[in-house]
Design an enzyme around this catalytic site. Structure first.
Site, mmCIF file in Angstrom:
data_model
loop_
_atom_site.group_PDB
_atom_site.id
_atom_site.type_symbol
_atom_site.label_atom_id
_atom_site.label_comp_id
_atom_site.label_asym_id
_atom_site.label_seq_id
_atom_site.Cartn_x
_atom_site.Cartn_y
_atom_site.Cartn_z
ATOM 1 N N CYS A 158 -15.275 -14.403 -2.422
ATOM 2 C CA CYS A 158 -14.306 -15.723 -2.129
ATOM 3 C C CYS A 158 -14.693 -16.859 -1.304
ATOM 4 C CB CYS A 158 -12.982 -15.008 -1.455
ATOM 5 S SG CYS A 158 -12.006 -16.375 -0.977
ATOM 6 N N ASP A 173 -5.871 7.084 -21.354
ATOM 7 C CA ASP A 173 -6.602 6.753 -20.155
ATOM 8 C C ASP A 173 -7.740 5.407 -20.580
ATOM 9 O OD1 ASP A 173 -7.931 6.805 -17.683
ATOM 10 O OD2 ASP A 173 -8.838 8.905 -17.873
ATOM 11 N N ASP A 174 -8.287 4.751 -19.708
ATOM 12 C CA ASP A 174 -9.096 3.631 -19.915
ATOM 13 C C ASP A 174 -10.339 4.168 -20.345
ATOM 14 O OD1 ASP A 174 -10.960 3.220 -16.993
ATOM 15 O OD2 ASP A 174 -9.323 4.348 -16.608
ATOM 16 N N CYS A 177 -18.962 -8.460 -19.110
ATOM 17 C CA CYS A 177 -18.808 -7.175 -18.955
ATOM 18 C C CYS A 177 -17.540 -6.477 -19.419
ATOM 19 C CB CYS A 177 -19.103 -6.862 -17.425
ATOM 20 S SG CYS A 177 -18.760 -4.975 -17.155
ATOM 21 N N SER A 226 -5.110 2.591 -14.005
ATOM 22 C CA SER A 226 -5.635 1.592 -15.057
ATOM 23 C C SER A 226 -5.340 2.250 -16.479
ATOM 24 C CB SER A 226 -7.254 1.851 -14.895
ATOM 25 O OG SER A 226 -7.940 3.113 -14.803
#
Length: 429
Positions: free
Chosen positions: A5, A326-327, A217, A264
């Site tokens: 940031c 699930d991810d 990605c 997730s």
């Protein structure tokens, strides 16, 4: 996958410290090993660097001791091949124009790379810097700030996300758009792959230094990014929801309920439920005071976290045929334990649907995927993985299906294919 940031105000009376704090809290999911905050007020530099989470260290007194009209914040993700004693960014350098600060998220492969040369090139002729940064191999986002300007750059493949926003006369560069939302800032644009943005003289300008295929990605869309972020024009939430829908289209399965692996896998589970018509229910409760299991640096820490962070809601599971979305499955530690928890709670069947392909190869550029022999999918068939983790059936989303859900923009996917674009690039040259 650390978080960056950078904030630069043209009104030197502005104190951007509170904004920087808000931005880092919004990016905490990108790294939990430690954080660094550096601000500038004229030539006065303030630095705060600590191990651990922001919430464990920051308080009002500490924030009040830091001030400036420009600053960079960094939350650190620790790769397993790194040392815990590496210095924390941002780094401060003295230039001909006074103090400056810089932070870089990524892995530079050039053996002779050093930050001093990078800072010197930034402060030289623009064309010379563009040639230099194009010569850097690897994956990176960087933010540089001195009293006169802020410079942001994203690697030629765009493996990590970065975007630019504005709040009144203050420009903000962040790893994800969710941080701009947290600061009530206006989104201006994504930093394009192979582009740098120069903020100076009250405005900003975009300069392209490389033209290569887009390779964001894919794990950003699957797991890393916050679901309320927009990355390269694609909603992370919608992409994950579509992954669940696509899972049902590719592998329709009869069941009584659909649940998601927290946190997730929850969005993809809702997409699966919508496409299938099978009710989505809460099946597993997560202790939200436990950090993310996947980014724990050691196997012992991961196992410990799984054991204390999850608990089943037995009333929703007893005698039910369960689809668990699930991810991803990397080592198999978490999913194996979740299946045990579900069956101990009375689930009659547990069918695992994974919103990504089988992880086949390690990675050190974008996300910390361990050595091949530690990957449950590396030398096992789908049926062998199913038998090991103890579920009744197992299906992985196809790579084509995943890419479709994420917008077909072109992606970095070494962990799924084994293709290393950096090694291929070395062969091309």
């Amino acid at each position: 996958m650390s978080g960056l940031c950078g904030i630069f105000s043209f009104d030197k009376k502005n104190d951007i410290t509170d904004l920087l704090e808000v931005g880092l809290y919004a990016l905490q999911h990108r790294g939990q090993e430690g954080f660094g905050i550096t601000t500038m007020e004229g030539q006065r530099v303030c630095e705060l660097k600590r191990k651990g989470l922001l919430s464990e260290v920051l308080n009002q007194q500490i924030i009040e001791d830091i001030c400036g009209s420009a600053g960079i914040g960094f939350v650190k993700y620790l790769f397993s091949h790194n040392t815990k004693y590496e210095p924390m960014m941002p780094f401060v350098y003295q230039t001909d124009h006074g103090n400056s600060m810089i932070a870089l998220d990524g892995t530079i492969l050039n053996r002779n790379f050093n930050f001093c040369e990078l800072v010197n090139k930034i402060n030289g002729p623009l064309e010379s810097f563009q040639d230099y940064i194009e010569s850097l191999k690897g994956t990176y986002n960087l933010i540089y700030i001195d009293e006169r300007k802020m410079l942001i750059a994203r690697d030629p493949y765009g493996i990590k996300p970065m975007c630019l926003g504005k709040l009144k006369d203050t420009f903000i560069a962040v790893s994800e758009s969710c941080a701009l939302d947290a600061m009530n800032a206006e989104f201006l644009e994504d930093v394009e792959p192979g582009a740098m943005i120069l903020v100076e003289k009250g405005d900003y300008s975009v300069h392209r230094f490389s033209q290569k295929p887009h390779h964001l990605c894919l794990f950003e869309m699957i797991y890393i990014a916050r679901p309320d972020s927009i990355i390269d024009g694609v909603s992370v939430y919608q992409a994950r929801y579509k992954m669940g829908e696509r899972l049902f289209q590719e592998c329709p399965t009869e069941a009584d309920i659909v649940i998601g692996s927290p946190d997730s896998g929850l969005i993809s589970a809702k997409g699966y439920a919508k496409a299938s018509g099978i009710p989505f229910v809460d099946g597993i409760l997560k202790n939200r005071y436990i950090q993310r299991t996947f980014i724990k640096p050691t196997q012992e820490e991961r196992v410990s976290s799984v054991n204390i962070k999850l608990n089943a809601i037995k009333e929703n599971l007893k005698n039910k045929r369960v689809i668990l979305v699930d991810d991803s499955i990397v080592r198999g530690t978490t999913i194996k334990r979740i299946i045990e928890i579900l069956k101990d709670a009375g689930a009659k069947e547990v069918h695992i649907r994974v919103a990504s392909p089988k992880v086949l190869s390690n990675d050190i550029y974008a996300i910390d995927i361990p050595k091949n022999e530690q990957l449950i999918g590396y030398n096992k068939t789908v049926e062998e993985v199913r038998d090991y983790i103890g579920c009744d059936s197992l299906y992985y989303l196809s790579l084509m299906g995943l890419e479709d859900c994420c917008g077909n923009k072109g992606y970095y996917e070494k962990y799924f294919t084994g293709v290393d674009i950096f090694q291929e690039e070395a062969v091309w040259h």
